[in-house]
Motif scaffolding. Structure first.
Motif, PDB file in Angstrom:
ATOM      1  N   TYR A  95      -2.951   5.031   2.928  1.00 27.84           N
ATOM      2  CA  TYR A  95      -2.883   5.219   4.379  1.00 27.84           C
ATOM      3  C   TYR A  95      -3.616   6.490   4.803  1.00 27.84           C
ATOM      4  N   ARG A  96      -3.459   7.562   4.046  1.00 29.61           N
ATOM      5  CA  ARG A  96      -4.162   8.817   4.371  1.00 29.61           C
ATOM      6  C   ARG A  96      -5.669   8.655   4.242  1.00 29.61           C
ATOM      7  N   ARG A  97      -6.110   7.933   3.202  1.00 26.81           N
ATOM      8  CA  ARG A  97      -7.563   7.706   3.048  1.00 26.81           C
ATOM      9  C   ARG A  97      -8.097   6.844   4.181  1.00 26.81           C
ATOM     10  N   ILE A  98      -7.306   5.869   4.627  1.00 23.32           N
ATOM     11  CA  ILE A  98      -7.737   5.034   5.759  1.00 23.32           C
ATOM     12  C   ILE A  98      -7.872   5.898   7.005  1.00 23.32           C
ATOM     13  N   LEU A 151     -10.925  -1.360   4.004  1.00 17.30           N
ATOM     14  CA  LEU A 151      -9.981  -1.584   2.912  1.00 17.30           C
ATOM     15  C   LEU A 151     -10.658  -1.567   1.552  1.00 17.30           C
ATOM     16  N   ASP A 152     -11.847  -2.149   1.476  1.00 17.31           N
ATOM     17  CA  ASP A 152     -12.584  -2.130   0.198  1.00 17.31           C
ATOM     18  C   ASP A 152     -12.944  -0.703  -0.211  1.00 17.31           C
ATOM     19  N   GLU A 153     -13.341   0.125   0.763  1.00 13.19           N
ATOM     20  CA  GLU A 153     -13.720   1.506   0.476  1.00 13.19           C
ATOM     21  C   GLU A 153     -12.535   2.345  -0.021  1.00 13.19           C
ATOM     22  N   MET A 168       0.843  -1.184   0.000  1.00  9.29           N
ATOM     23  CA  MET A 168       0.000   0.000   0.000  1.00  9.29           C
ATOM     24  C   MET A 168       0.885   1.243   0.000  1.00  9.29           C
ATOM     25  N   ASN A 169       0.366   2.278  -0.591  1.00 12.22           N
ATOM     26  CA  ASN A 169       1.134   3.520  -0.641  1.00 12.22           C
ATOM     27  C   ASN A 169       0.574   4.549   0.341  1.00 12.22           C
ATOM     28  N   ASP A 170       1.257   5.693   0.405  1.00 16.64           N
ATOM     29  CA  ASP A 170       0.888   6.727   1.382  1.00 16.64           C
ATOM     30  C   ASP A 170      -0.514   7.282   1.186  1.00 16.64           C
ATOM     31  N   SER A 171      -0.975   7.357  -0.051  1.00 21.46           N
ATOM     32  CA  SER A 171      -2.315   7.909  -0.281  1.00 21.46           C
ATOM     33  C   SER A 171      -3.392   6.983   0.296  1.00 21.46           C
ATOM     34  N   PHE A 202     -12.911   3.787   9.956  1.00 18.86           N
ATOM     35  CA  PHE A 202     -11.647   3.482  10.619  1.00 18.86           C
ATOM     36  C   PHE A 202     -11.665   4.010  12.041  1.00 18.86           C
ATOM     37  N   HIS A 203     -12.158   5.226  12.217  1.00 15.60           N
ATOM     38  CA  HIS A 203     -12.246   5.804  13.560  1.00 15.60           C
ATOM     39  C   HIS A 203     -13.240   5.016  14.421  1.00 15.60           C
ATOM     40  N   GLU A 204     -14.299   4.528  13.804  1.00 20.66           N
ATOM     41  CA  GLU A 204     -15.263   3.679  14.516  1.00 20.66           C
ATOM     42  C   GLU A 204     -14.591   2.386  14.956  1.00 20.66           C
ATOM     43  N   LEU A 205     -13.824   1.776  14.061  1.00 16.56           N
ATOM     44  CA  LEU A 205     -13.118   0.530  14.380  1.00 16.56           C
ATOM     45  C   LEU A 205     -12.151   0.736  15.536  1.00 16.56           C
ATOM     46  N   VAL A 206     -11.354   1.772  15.454  1.00 17.46           N
ATOM     47  CA  VAL A 206     -10.374   2.040  16.504  1.00 17.46           C
ATOM     48  C   VAL A 206     -11.074   2.280  17.841  1.00 17.46           C
TER      49      VAL A 206
END
Length: 103
Positions: A6-9, A98-100, A1-4, A15-19
């Protein structure tokens, strides 16, 4: 995976809900285990006669042994509960994230 990616995640609300869910659940299980250990240690410190009492008059086993084994088993059970939820709900939510972001 690239930096973009990671930024989208990191920007993804799921993601915030998961965390948040994972942290809250882990802290809850940790608090339960800490409470059990604290109760056990306080019992040893302030009422050792309770754990030193024999299970039955003819037994050489005291209540401290099965309670101590129960403490160990509680740790395994709580770990199993965490793994069950992590492999279910948390992994499913992780896959949705990840799919999103890979679209």
């Amino acid at each position: 995976m690239n930096d973009s990616i990671y930024r989208r995640i990191e920007k993804n609300p799921r993601f915030h809900e998961l965390v948040s869910k994972r942290e809250r659940f882990a802290w809850t299980l940790s608090a339960i285990m800490l409470g059990l250990y604290l109760a056990f240690i306080l019992t040893i410190a302030f009422a050792p006669h309770l754990l030193g009492t024999r299970i039955s008059p003819e037994s050489s086993i005291t209540w401290g042994i099965p309670i101590g084994v129960g403490m160990i088993l509680a740790a395994f059970v709580l770990t199993g509960i965490y793994v069950y939820r992590a492999n279910g709900e948390f992994d499913d939510l992780n896959q949705v994230i990840l799919d999103e972001v890979q679209k």
